[in-house]
Design an enzyme around this catalytic site. Structure first.
Site, PDB file in Angstrom:
ATOM      1  N   ASP A   1     -81.001  21.197 -18.506  1.00  0.00           N
ATOM      2  CA  ASP A   1     -80.753  20.627 -19.832  1.00  0.00           C
ATOM      3  C   ASP A   1     -79.514  21.273 -20.443  1.00  0.00           C
ATOM      4  O   ASP A   1     -79.463  22.492 -20.625  1.00  0.00           O
ATOM      5  CB  ASP A   1     -81.980  20.867 -20.726  1.00  0.00           C
ATOM      6  CG  ASP A   1     -81.911  20.048 -22.011  1.00  0.00           C
ATOM      7  OD1 ASP A   1     -81.074  19.122 -22.093  1.00  0.00           O
ATOM      8  OD2 ASP A   1     -82.706  20.329 -22.925  1.00  0.00           O
TER       9      ASP A   1
ATOM     10  N   HIS B   1     -74.995  19.538 -32.779  1.00  0.00           N
ATOM     11  CA  HIS B   1     -76.287  20.210 -32.643  1.00  0.00           C
ATOM     12  C   HIS B   1     -76.085  21.717 -32.468  1.00  0.00           C
ATOM     13  O   HIS B   1     -76.777  22.527 -33.087  1.00  0.00           O
ATOM     14  CB  HIS B   1     -77.064  19.639 -31.457  1.00  0.00           C
ATOM     15  CG  HIS B   1     -78.318  20.395 -31.138  1.00  0.00           C
ATOM     16  ND1 HIS B   1     -79.420  20.402 -31.958  1.00  0.00           N
ATOM     17  CD2 HIS B   1     -78.629  21.212 -30.084  1.00  0.00           C
ATOM     18  CE1 HIS B   1     -80.366  21.170 -31.418  1.00  0.00           C
ATOM     19  NE2 HIS B   1     -79.906  21.666 -30.292  1.00  0.00           N
TER      20      HIS B   1
ATOM     21  N   GLU C   1     -86.647  16.736 -29.330  1.00  0.00           N
ATOM     22  CA  GLU C   1     -85.191  16.730 -29.209  1.00  0.00           C
ATOM     23  C   GLU C   1     -84.774  15.392 -28.613  1.00  0.00           C
ATOM     24  O   GLU C   1     -85.211  15.016 -27.519  1.00  0.00           O
ATOM     25  CB  GLU C   1     -84.696  17.912 -28.346  1.00  0.00           C
ATOM     26  CG  GLU C   1     -84.899  19.250 -29.065  1.00  0.00           C
ATOM     27  CD  GLU C   1     -84.194  20.435 -28.407  1.00  0.00           C
ATOM     28  OE1 GLU C   1     -83.920  20.368 -27.189  1.00  0.00           O
ATOM     29  OE2 GLU C   1     -83.932  21.421 -29.121  1.00  0.00           O
TER      30      GLU C   1
ATOM     31  N   GLU D   1     -82.527  13.146 -26.716  1.00  0.00           N
ATOM     32  CA  GLU D   1     -81.519  13.395 -25.679  1.00  0.00           C
ATOM     33  C   GLU D   1     -81.413  12.189 -24.747  1.00  0.00           C
ATOM     34  O   GLU D   1     -82.268  11.309 -24.734  1.00  0.00           O
ATOM     35  CB  GLU D   1     -81.910  14.627 -24.832  1.00  0.00           C
ATOM     36  CG  GLU D   1     -82.245  15.854 -25.675  1.00  0.00           C
ATOM     37  CD  GLU D   1     -82.244  17.156 -24.891  1.00  0.00           C
ATOM     38  OE1 GLU D   1     -81.812  17.161 -23.712  1.00  0.00           O
ATOM     39  OE2 GLU D   1     -82.668  18.170 -25.475  1.00  0.00           O
TER      40      GLU D   1
ATOM     41  N   ASP E   1     -86.971  16.358 -25.157  1.00  0.00           N
ATOM     42  CA  ASP E   1     -87.181  17.746 -24.724  1.00  0.00           C
ATOM     43  C   ASP E   1     -88.008  18.449 -25.806  1.00  0.00           C
ATOM     44  O   ASP E   1     -87.491  19.183 -26.640  1.00  0.00           O
ATOM     45  CB  ASP E   1     -85.808  18.414 -24.536  1.00  0.00           C
ATOM     46  CG  ASP E   1     -85.907  19.865 -24.102  1.00  0.00           C
ATOM     47  OD1 ASP E   1     -86.853  20.196 -23.371  1.00  0.00           O
ATOM     48  OD2 ASP E   1     -85.041  20.660 -24.502  1.00  0.00           O
TER      49      ASP E   1
ATOM     50  N   ARG F   1     -90.756  25.723 -31.497  1.00  0.00           N
ATOM     51  CA  ARG F   1     -89.744  26.616 -32.080  1.00  0.00           C
ATOM     52  C   ARG F   1     -90.261  28.036 -32.289  1.00  0.00           C
ATOM     53  O   ARG F   1     -89.481  28.986 -32.224  1.00  0.00           O
ATOM     54  CB  ARG F   1     -89.262  26.035 -33.415  1.00  0.00           C
ATOM     55  CG  ARG F   1     -88.654  24.644 -33.325  1.00  0.00           C
ATOM     56  CD  ARG F   1     -87.435  24.609 -32.434  1.00  0.00           C
ATOM     57  NE  ARG F   1     -86.836  23.263 -32.392  1.00  0.00           N
ATOM     58  CZ  ARG F   1     -85.966  22.879 -31.467  1.00  0.00           C
ATOM     59  NH1 ARG F   1     -85.584  23.712 -30.506  1.00  0.00           N
ATOM     60  NH2 ARG F   1     -85.466  21.667 -31.483  1.00  0.00           N
TER      61      ARG F   1
ATOM     62  N   GLN G   1     -90.092  29.631 -28.927  1.00  0.00           N
ATOM     63  CA  GLN G   1     -88.681  29.730 -28.538  1.00  0.00           C
ATOM     64  C   GLN G   1     -87.969  30.862 -29.281  1.00  0.00           C
ATOM     65  O   GLN G   1     -87.211  31.635 -28.691  1.00  0.00           O
ATOM     66  CB  GLN G   1     -88.000  28.383 -28.844  1.00  0.00           C
ATOM     67  CG  GLN G   1     -86.566  28.290 -28.343  1.00  0.00           C
ATOM     68  CD  GLN G   1     -85.906  26.968 -28.750  1.00  0.00           C
ATOM     69  OE1 GLN G   1     -86.524  26.119 -29.389  1.00  0.00           O
ATOM     70  NE2 GLN G   1     -84.650  26.804 -28.391  1.00  0.00           N
TER      71      GLN G   1
ATOM     72  N   LYS H   1     -90.281  25.420 -23.994  1.00  0.00           N
ATOM     73  CA  LYS H   1     -89.791  24.107 -23.568  1.00  0.00           C
ATOM     74  C   LYS H   1     -90.588  23.532 -22.394  1.00  0.00           C
ATOM     75  O   LYS H   1     -90.623  22.316 -22.208  1.00  0.00           O
ATOM     76  CB  LYS H   1     -88.334  24.232 -23.101  1.00  0.00           C
ATOM     77  CG  LYS H   1     -87.364  24.754 -24.147  1.00  0.00           C
ATOM     78  CD  LYS H   1     -86.876  23.642 -25.043  1.00  0.00           C
ATOM     79  CE  LYS H   1     -85.661  24.095 -25.849  1.00  0.00           C
ATOM     80  NZ  LYS H   1     -85.132  22.988 -26.661  1.00  0.00           N
TER      81      LYS H   1
ATOM     82  N   THR I   1     -91.745  17.427 -21.039  1.00  0.00           N
ATOM     83  CA  THR I   1     -90.484  16.740 -21.319  1.00  0.00           C
ATOM     84  C   THR I   1     -90.727  15.266 -21.007  1.00  0.00           C
ATOM     85  O   THR I   1     -91.102  14.937 -19.885  1.00  0.00           O
ATOM     86  CB  THR I   1     -89.342  17.288 -20.427  1.00  0.00           C
ATOM     87  OG1 THR I   1     -89.247  18.701 -20.614  1.00  0.00           O
ATOM     88  CG2 THR I   1     -88.011  16.631 -20.763  1.00  0.00           C
TER      89      THR I   1
ATOM     90  N   GLU J   1     -83.060  20.708 -37.225  1.00  0.00           N
ATOM     91  CA  GLU J   1     -81.873  20.397 -38.022  1.00  0.00           C
ATOM     92  C   GLU J   1     -82.239  19.591 -39.273  1.00  0.00           C
ATOM     93  O   GLU J   1     -81.746  19.847 -40.361  1.00  0.00           O
ATOM     94  CB  GLU J   1     -80.881  19.591 -37.177  1.00  0.00           C
ATOM     95  CG  GLU J   1     -80.311  20.354 -36.004  1.00  0.00           C
ATOM     96  CD  GLU J   1     -79.677  19.433 -34.972  1.00  0.00           C
ATOM     97  OE1 GLU J   1     -80.405  18.953 -34.074  1.00  0.00           O
ATOM     98  OE2 GLU J   1     -78.468  19.182 -35.078  1.00  0.00           O
TER      99      GLU J   1
END
Ligand code: CA
Length: 439
Positions: A138, A145, A210, A212, A244, A248, A251, A264, A268, A385
């Site tokens: 990834d 971002h 996420e 993507e 993905d 958080r 992470q 993660k 996915t 975000e």
């Protein structure tokens, strides 16, 4: 593959009427590949191509002698994954696409010979993971971002010094890549709040998506050899949507110094249909102009052809539907819309970079772009975000609020390619509902 041909002709229509609807995701100009079986049956999953609201069984058509112009390629479709087809490279895939396009055209001379059981309604089809994915990497290719996420931790210098020189990526987990519609269980994990004295273990909070795009590798390269930027498109089979999922809290505690791991690797999600690079040819265009003062990439990441035609304009969006919203029949609430054309690195630069050290890519390997956030407030591809790391909640249409995902929330990614004078094509959807953690 940047050239268009008769398969892209916007005037083409299919004898599958639903493919001719103006907003159809799968018109005859698209012909994405996937793996399907009849829902509830014990039959072997096999390769199909989406057309309108149906799947055409490639093997059944081949067995009926309808794909003789691409017989060797069609034979690779009697498999429960796209890997064999992918491994043959773009010339073979292109020959099959042409044969399928001619078979599905309204004026096809052999339409009457298509076995009735070869066309399966999408309602009756179970869609499987499109490939056996040996490896998943990834990237982090949206500078928007990278800047937004970096600013939360380093307000004065959000981008690390390497960002504009080297396409950053982490090695993801292939075993937990799942197809759209598969539930995603909230992970249990270790985390530590900034003001806490010690970490704790439990159902992870601050669960995120996420938005993507994914690249499926076609023909691979040998270990020890590299794929030059000029040859990269010979190794790209096609693209899909990727979510993905990111925990958080896990992470934030685990990522230093080696990057993402358990935050993660619990899941996915990919869309079931792979839109070929050939189908995307009309939507290619120049990579974004690099701002004055940005470094020129090293020669192995730089070519005039890639600057002129390396970007692909795919409109992507993410929407959310809580369990209450679904119960009430409310439509999903769109959270962001953006385009892959904003990415700082092209998918071909990603392939060239991935292999510059001699790392071998194999058919069916998955490369994702990283969160594809665009430059404006409506184009943020993650809740990290969108809510400023949980500081700014947002309201759902029913008045409920969110900072991160709750159990029962469904996240839906969608993608379309639109351009004047060209038939619109779609990627379909990548969906996932958050299931509660196992205690
Ligand atoms: Ca990511």
């Amino acid at each position: 593959m940047t050239n268009t041909n008769e398969t892209h002709d916007p005037s083409l229509e299919s004898w599958v009427d639903s493919a001719n609807a103006p907003n159809a995701a799968f018109p005859i100009q698209n012909l994405p590949f996937g793996v399907f079986s009849r829902r509830g049956s014990a039959e072997m999953p096999r390769v199909g191509v989406a057309i309108g609201d149906a799947v055409l069984d490639v093997s059944a058509c081949h067995a009926a002698g309808l794909l003789d112009d691409a017989a060797e390629t069609a034979a690779a479709c009697a498999a429960p994954e796209l890997n064999r087809l992918m491994s043959l490279g773009p010339t073979h895939a292109s020959r099959l696409r042409l044969a399928l396009s001619r078979l599905l055209r309204r004026d096809s001379a052999v339409r009457a010979r298509v076995p009735p059981q070869a066309l399966v309604s999408l309602r009756d089809a179970e869609l499987h993971l499109p490939a056996s994915i040996g490896d998943y990497s990834d990237f982090f290719a949206s500078i928007h971002h990278a800047t937004n996420a970096g600013r939360m931790f380093r307000p004065d210098s959000p981008l690390l010094p390497n960002y504009k020189h080297v396409p950053i990526a982490y090695h993801g987990r292939a075993s937990s890549v799942i197809v759209s519609g598969t539930a995603v269980r909230r992970p249990v994990g270790q985390s530590k709040a900034p003001d806490a004295a010690a970490p704790t273990i439990g159902a992870s909070k601050r669960l995120d998506y996420e938005l993507e795009l994914g690249v499926f590798i076609g023909a691979g390269n040998k270990l020890g050899e590299r794929i030059a930027l000029a040859d990269a498109e010979q190794h790209v089979f096609g693209m899909c949507l990727v979510n993905d999922w990111s925990a958080r809290a896990i992470q934030g505690w685990e990522y230093q110094p080696l990057g993402p791991f358990l935050g993660k690797s619990f899941g996915t999600t990919v869309s079931p249909w792979v839109v070929t690079l050939e189908a995307l040819a009309p939507f290619r265009g120049p990579a974004p102009e690099r701002p004055q003062g940005d470094p020129r990439p090293l020669p192995y990441l730089s070519s005039s052809a890639d600057r002129a035609n390396g970007a692909i304009d795919i409109d992507v969006e993410v929407a959310i539907a809580s369990s209450t919203m679904r119960t009430n029949g409310a439509p999903a609430h769109t959270l962001a819309r953006t385009s892959s054309r904003h990415l700082y690195w092209t998918i071909f630069q990603m392939v060239a970079h991935h292999t510059v050290n001699g790392c071998n890519l194999r058919p069916g390997d998955l490369i994702a772009t990283g969160t594809a956030s665009g430059p404006t407030a409506g184009e943020l591809g993650s809740l990290l975000e969108l809510t400023a790391n949980g500081a700014k909640p947002f309201a759902l249409p029913d008045g409920d609020t969110r900072t991160f995902l709750e159990d029962g929330d469904e996240v839906i990614l969608r993608g379309f390619c639109r351009r004047d004078g060209v038939r619109t094509i779609g990627f379909g959807e990548a969906r996932g509902i958050i299931a509660s953690a196992v205690a």
